[in-house]
Design a protein around this motif. Structure first.
Motif, PDB file in Angstrom:
ATOM      1  N   LEU A 130      16.298 -24.106  12.193  1.00 30.41           N
ATOM      2  CA  LEU A 130      15.549 -25.335  12.237  1.00 30.41           C
ATOM      3  C   LEU A 130      14.392 -25.195  13.396  1.00 30.41           C
ATOM      4  O   LEU A 130      13.332 -25.842  13.133  1.00 30.41           O
ATOM      5  N   LEU A 131      15.208 -25.208  14.577  1.00 37.91           N
ATOM      6  CA  LEU A 131      14.282 -25.249  15.595  1.00 37.91           C
ATOM      7  C   LEU A 131      12.964 -24.268  15.840  1.00 37.91           C
ATOM      8  O   LEU A 131      12.085 -24.534  15.852  1.00 37.91           O
ATOM      9  N   LEU A 132      13.646 -23.000  15.215  1.00 37.24           N
ATOM     10  CA  LEU A 132      12.457 -21.928  15.241  1.00 37.24           C
ATOM     11  C   LEU A 132      11.371 -22.217  14.067  1.00 37.24           C
ATOM     12  O   LEU A 132      10.291 -21.845  13.980  1.00 37.24           O
ATOM     13  N   TRP A 133      11.939 -22.809  13.072  1.00 35.80           N
ATOM     14  CA  TRP A 133      10.983 -23.448  11.931  1.00 35.80           C
ATOM     15  C   TRP A 133       9.808 -23.990  12.555  1.00 35.80           C
ATOM     16  O   TRP A 133       8.706 -24.203  12.285  1.00 35.80           O
ATOM     17  N   ILE A 134      10.393 -25.028  13.219  1.00 37.47           N
ATOM     18  CA  ILE A 134       9.467 -26.146  13.605  1.00 37.47           C
ATOM     19  C   ILE A 134       8.515 -25.412  14.836  1.00 37.47           C
ATOM     20  O   ILE A 134       7.476 -25.639  14.663  1.00 37.47           O
ATOM     21  N   ILE A 135       9.068 -24.537  15.359  1.00 40.96           N
ATOM     22  CA  ILE A 135       7.901 -23.850  16.384  1.00 40.96           C
ATOM     23  C   ILE A 135       7.043 -22.839  15.697  1.00 40.96           C
ATOM     24  O   ILE A 135       5.994 -22.997  16.216  1.00 40.96           O
ATOM     25  N   MET A 136       7.407 -22.078  14.671  1.00 36.09           N
ATOM     26  CA  MET A 136       6.602 -21.444  13.890  1.00 36.09           C
ATOM     27  C   MET A 136       5.519 -22.351  13.172  1.00 36.09           C
ATOM     28  O   MET A 136       4.416 -21.762  12.770  1.00 36.09           O
ATOM     29  N   ASN A 137       5.864 -23.286  12.806  1.00 36.57           N
ATOM     30  CA  ASN A 137       5.119 -24.091  11.927  1.00 36.57           C
ATOM     31  C   ASN A 137       4.440 -25.469  12.190  1.00 36.57           C
ATOM     32  O   ASN A 137       3.464 -25.933  11.659  1.00 36.57           O
ATOM     33  N   LYS A 138       4.862 -25.904  13.483  1.00 41.07           N
ATOM     34  CA  LYS A 138       4.288 -27.134  13.857  1.00 41.07           C
ATOM     35  C   LYS A 138       3.971 -27.234  15.464  1.00 41.07           C
ATOM     36  O   LYS A 138       3.404 -28.135  15.726  1.00 41.07           O
ATOM     37  N   THR A 139       4.048 -25.971  16.098  1.00 41.51           N
ATOM     38  CA  THR A 139       3.602 -25.928  17.180  1.00 41.51           C
ATOM     39  C   THR A 139       2.575 -25.122  17.512  1.00 41.51           C
ATOM     40  O   THR A 139       2.372 -23.927  16.877  1.00 41.51           O
ATOM     41  N   PRO A 140       1.749 -24.867  18.625  1.00 39.14           N
ATOM     42  CA  PRO A 140       0.801 -24.039  18.882  1.00 39.14           C
ATOM     43  C   PRO A 140       1.360 -22.597  19.182  1.00 39.14           C
ATOM     44  O   PRO A 140       0.710 -21.565  18.859  1.00 39.14           O
ATOM     45  N   LEU A 141       2.735 -22.431  19.780  1.00 36.85           N
ATOM     46  CA  LEU A 141       3.349 -21.232  19.887  1.00 36.85           C
ATOM     47  C   LEU A 141       3.425 -20.603  18.772  1.00 36.85           C
ATOM     48  O   LEU A 141       3.083 -19.152  18.545  1.00 36.85           O
ATOM     49  N   GLY A 142       3.868 -21.228  17.733  1.00 36.09           N
ATOM     50  CA  GLY A 142       4.068 -20.376  16.312  1.00 36.09           C
ATOM     51  C   GLY A 142       2.429 -19.744  15.825  1.00 36.09           C
ATOM     52  O   GLY A 142       2.658 -18.764  15.375  1.00 36.09           O
ATOM     53  N   GLU A 143       1.490 -20.725  16.023  1.00 35.04           N
ATOM     54  CA  GLU A 143       0.154 -20.186  15.543  1.00 35.04           C
ATOM     55  C   GLU A 143      -0.208 -19.104  16.575  1.00 35.04           C
ATOM     56  O   GLU A 143      -0.769 -17.996  15.820  1.00 35.04           O
ATOM     57  N   TYR A 144       0.252 -19.047  17.821  1.00 40.08           N
ATOM     58  CA  TYR A 144      -0.169 -17.743  18.624  1.00 40.08           C
ATOM     59  C   TYR A 144       0.774 -16.639  18.408  1.00 40.08           C
ATOM     60  O   TYR A 144       0.059 -15.576  18.447  1.00 40.08           O
ATOM     61  N   ILE A 145       1.916 -16.778  18.025  1.00 38.23           N
ATOM     62  CA  ILE A 145       2.637 -15.675  17.402  1.00 38.23           C
ATOM     63  C   ILE A 145       2.025 -14.904  16.260  1.00 38.23           C
ATOM     64  O   ILE A 145       1.909 -13.817  16.055  1.00 38.23           O
ATOM     65  N   LEU A 146       1.707 -15.980  15.269  1.00 37.96           N
ATOM     66  CA  LEU A 146       1.043 -15.252  14.132  1.00 37.96           C
ATOM     67  C   LEU A 146      -0.547 -14.674  14.455  1.00 37.96           C
ATOM     68  O   LEU A 146      -0.628 -13.495  13.770  1.00 37.96           O
ATOM     69  N   ALA A 147      -1.128 -15.229  15.257  1.00 42.58           N
ATOM     70  CA  ALA A 147      -2.462 -14.715  15.526  1.00 42.58           C
ATOM     71  C   ALA A 147      -2.208 -13.383  16.293  1.00 42.58           C
ATOM     72  O   ALA A 147      -3.115 -12.508  15.958  1.00 42.58           O
ATOM     73  N   ILE A 148      -1.391 -13.329  17.165  1.00 41.41           N
ATOM     74  CA  ILE A 148      -1.328 -11.858  17.862  1.00 41.41           C
ATOM     75  C   ILE A 148      -1.120 -11.080  16.792  1.00 41.41           C
ATOM     76  O   ILE A 148      -1.263  -9.777  17.126  1.00 41.41           O
ATOM     77  N   GLY A 149       0.158 -11.220  15.907  1.00 40.85           N
ATOM     78  CA  GLY A 149       0.598 -10.060  15.063  1.00 40.85           C
ATOM     79  C   GLY A 149      -0.518  -9.910  13.950  1.00 40.85           C
ATOM     80  O   GLY A 149      -0.563  -8.823  13.567  1.00 40.85           O
TER      81      GLY A 149
END
Length: 323
Positions: free
Chosen positions: A184-203
């Motif tokens: 749940l915590l990682l889902w929030i990070i990936m879908n609701k925070t800038p960090l998640g967007e950064y990870i997706l963008a870098i990949g």
């Protein structure tokens, strides 16, 4: 930075929908596998056996969740099994030396975090390839665990730690509940925070992400730190279950973690993945292992099935990318 974040979202307009569709397909696959085993053996579809599957899957799920973030960022972490081993050895050593259990647990998790910093810095700042760095880490951390323990298991884990790790919450094994909370915590990070967007963008496109103002180096280090911490957490689950720490533990854990992430929709090309899908993927692998064991099928066939699953998952990913 808000404009940058909106731009990153536009670069991935169908991420959420694709993840939901893939997760549904993965869940259907799990149900088909479970249905097949329930038909082949009457002992499979029972509450005690289902709880066993979930508990056994919690270790792989914990590692695979961290691996998923690394893969989405375009990296790979082959050192998770060895990180788990050295974390277990250090944590067990502290516990048996009389250090309070909470401090010993923090010490073990800190080892995982430091291993992530080690790999992340070499990848982000030295410009080394993730495969090479973490392959080196696989040998380095394994050697450290063997040298530190002189190749011997560490027994005498405090009973309070064992009771805690083998406890239950609402009739579910505690490790299962903890893994669900981590998911749940990682889902929030990936879908609701800038960090998640950064990870997706870098990949998706590292150079474009850098130009857009994404903190590429810091983000890379962060995902490896998360991966290391979760590898340590998985080791603590096993230590609590066995009542001992073995310097050889964690063998092939990286393979199972990659397989769970791939089943869940993560692309080894980076830029795509789902923590929910990875969780389901880990349960699929646990279900396969449990079902084949109930059918008295030898363990090396389970390894064969894992390898085939990885290849099939990558073929599916290549087909869905239209390449």
């Amino acid at each position: 930075m808000k404009t940058t974040e909106n731009t990153l979202i536009k670069q991935h307009p169908s991420i959420v929908f694709k993840f939901n569709l893939r997760n549904a397909g993965t869940l259907i696959g799990l149900l088909i596998i479970a249905g097949t085993f329930s038909f082949l053996t009457p002992n499979f579809l029972t509450i005690p056996n289902i709880l066993i599957i979930l508990q056994q899957s919690s270790i792989n799920a914990a590692i695979a969740l961290g691996m998923t973030l690394v893969i989405i960022s375009g990296g790979i972490d082959l050192s998770v099994g060895s990180v788990a081993a050295i974390s277990a050895i250090i944590g067990a050593t502290l516990m048996t030396a009389g250090v309070p259990v909470p401090l010993a647990v923090i010490g073990a998790l800190l080892i995982g975090a430091l291993s992530g910093v080690f790999s992340g810095v070499l990848i982000a700042y030295a410009g080394l390839q993730p495969f090479i760095v973490t392959l080196g880490g696989l040998s380095l951390f394994r050697a450290a665990s063997l040298i530190y323990s002189d190749g011997n298991p560490i027994f005498g884990i405090p009973i309070e730690f064992r009771d805690f790790m083998n406890g239950q919450v609402f009739s579910l094994p505690l490790p299962v509940v903890l893994v669900l909370l981590i998911t749940l915590l990682l889902w929030i990070i990936m879908n609701k925070t800038p960090l998640g967007e950064y990870i997706l963008a870098i990949g998706g496109n590292e150079e474009a992400a850098r130009i857009a103002g994404v903190p590429v180096k810091r983000t890379k280090i962060t995902v490896y730190v998360i991966s290391g911490i979760l590898a340590s957490f998985a080791a603590l689950i096993l230590v609590g279950r066995l009542g001992a720490a073995d310097p050889t533990m964690g063998n092939l854990w990286e393979l199972n973690a990659i397989a769970a992430a791939a089943i869940g929709g993560a692309s080894l090309m980076g830029g795509k993945g789902s923590v929910i899908g990875t969780l389901i993927g880990a349960v699929i692998l646990g279900t396969l292992s449990n079902g084949l064991t109930l059918l008295n099928i030898q363990a090396f066939y389970q390894l064969l099935a894992t390898g085939l699953i990885i290849i099939i998952a990558m073929l599916i990913d290549r087909a869905t990318r239209g390449k």
